[in-house]
Design a protein around this motif. Structure first.
Motif, mmCIF file in Angstrom:
data_model
loop_
_atom_site.group_PDB
_atom_site.id
_atom_site.type_symbol
_atom_site.label_atom_id
_atom_site.label_comp_id
_atom_site.label_asym_id
_atom_site.label_seq_id
_atom_site.Cartn_x
_atom_site.Cartn_y
_atom_site.Cartn_z
ATOM 1 N N LYS A 129 -11.091 -4.498 -1.084
ATOM 2 C CA LYS A 129 -11.279 -3.051 -0.998
ATOM 3 C C LYS A 129 -10.139 -2.367 -1.736
ATOM 4 N N VAL A 130 -10.475 -1.287 -2.414
ATOM 5 C CA VAL A 130 -9.472 -0.481 -3.100
ATOM 6 C C VAL A 130 -8.691 0.297 -2.046
ATOM 7 N N THR A 131 -7.369 0.269 -2.175
ATOM 8 C CA THR A 131 -6.509 1.029 -1.264
ATOM 9 C C THR A 131 -5.921 2.265 -1.933
ATOM 10 N N HIS A 132 -5.916 2.274 -3.269
ATOM 11 C CA HIS A 132 -5.380 3.414 -4.007
ATOM 12 C C HIS A 132 -5.963 3.403 -5.411
ATOM 13 N N VAL A 133 -6.304 4.571 -5.890
ATOM 14 C CA VAL A 133 -6.694 4.703 -7.292
ATOM 15 C C VAL A 133 -6.199 6.052 -7.799
ATOM 16 N N SER A 134 -5.640 6.027 -8.999
ATOM 17 C CA SER A 134 -5.181 7.250 -9.651
ATOM 18 C C SER A 134 -5.669 7.206 -11.090
ATOM 19 N N ARG A 135 -5.178 8.101 -11.906
ATOM 20 C CA ARG A 135 -5.604 8.116 -13.309
ATOM 21 C C ARG A 135 -5.235 6.837 -14.042
ATOM 22 N N SER A 136 -4.093 6.224 -13.693
ATOM 23 C CA SER A 136 -3.623 5.068 -14.447
ATOM 24 C C SER A 136 -3.448 3.784 -13.638
ATOM 25 N N LEU A 137 -3.580 3.841 -12.312
ATOM 26 C CA LEU A 137 -3.415 2.642 -11.486
ATOM 27 C C LEU A 137 -4.500 2.521 -10.438
ATOM 28 N N GLY A 138 -4.909 1.284 -10.202
ATOM 29 C CA GLY A 138 -5.805 0.975 -9.098
ATOM 30 C C GLY A 138 -5.210 -0.180 -8.321
#
Length: 145
Positions: free
Chosen positions: A108-117
């Motif tokens: 599961k994804v815990t964080h996503v931003s414009r440049s990092l997942g």
């Protein structure tokens, strides 16, 4: 099929439907991919080809499965034309990975931003016992606008 026109979720769905060859899935004994936005589940099975020189399943099997499942979870949230690459993978082995036994990998994804997942994943046996866990940080490459 031009995959650059597919979102990550569409790309993974095309693999599930057999429209795109799964490549690493076959090499690593992965099957039954299930995907929803930010989450992935798949089956996997280590075989003799995944053994170390001592005859046990190589630790790289678990690392590769965790890299794949966490990366796919991040990929499932990306828009068309956006790609990713793992820049950091941390894996903890709790138990030996058995050979010729169907296992379940989830992430599961815990964080996503414009440049990092960032995603966290596990590999468990059919009884639910934790064999390995890991987290991956993926660089998200967006086209220059």
């Amino acid at each position: 099929m031009n995959i650059s026109h597919l979102s990550g979720l569409e790309h993974l769905s095309a693999i599930i439907n057999g429209d795109i060859p799964p490549t690493i899935f076959d090499t690593m004994g992965m099957f039954n991919l299930q995907v929803s936005p930010g989450a992935v589940v798949l089956g996997c099975c280590a075989t003799e080809q995944h053994c170390n020189p001592m005859g046990g399943v190589h630790g790289g099997f678990a690392a590769t499965i965790l890299d794949s499942v966490t990366g796919c979870a991040v990929h499932s949230l990306l828009e068309a034309g956006v790609s990713y690459g793992t820049v950091d993978l941390a894996v903890k082995m709790m138990r030996p990975v058995p050979m010729n036994e169907q296992l379940i990998a989830e992430a599961k994804v815990t964080h996503v931003s414009r440049s990092l997942g960032i995603a966290e994943g596990t590999i468990r046996n059919s009884e639910g016992k934790l064999l390995a866990s890991g987290s991956a940080t993926c660089f998200i490459k967006r086209p220059n606008l």
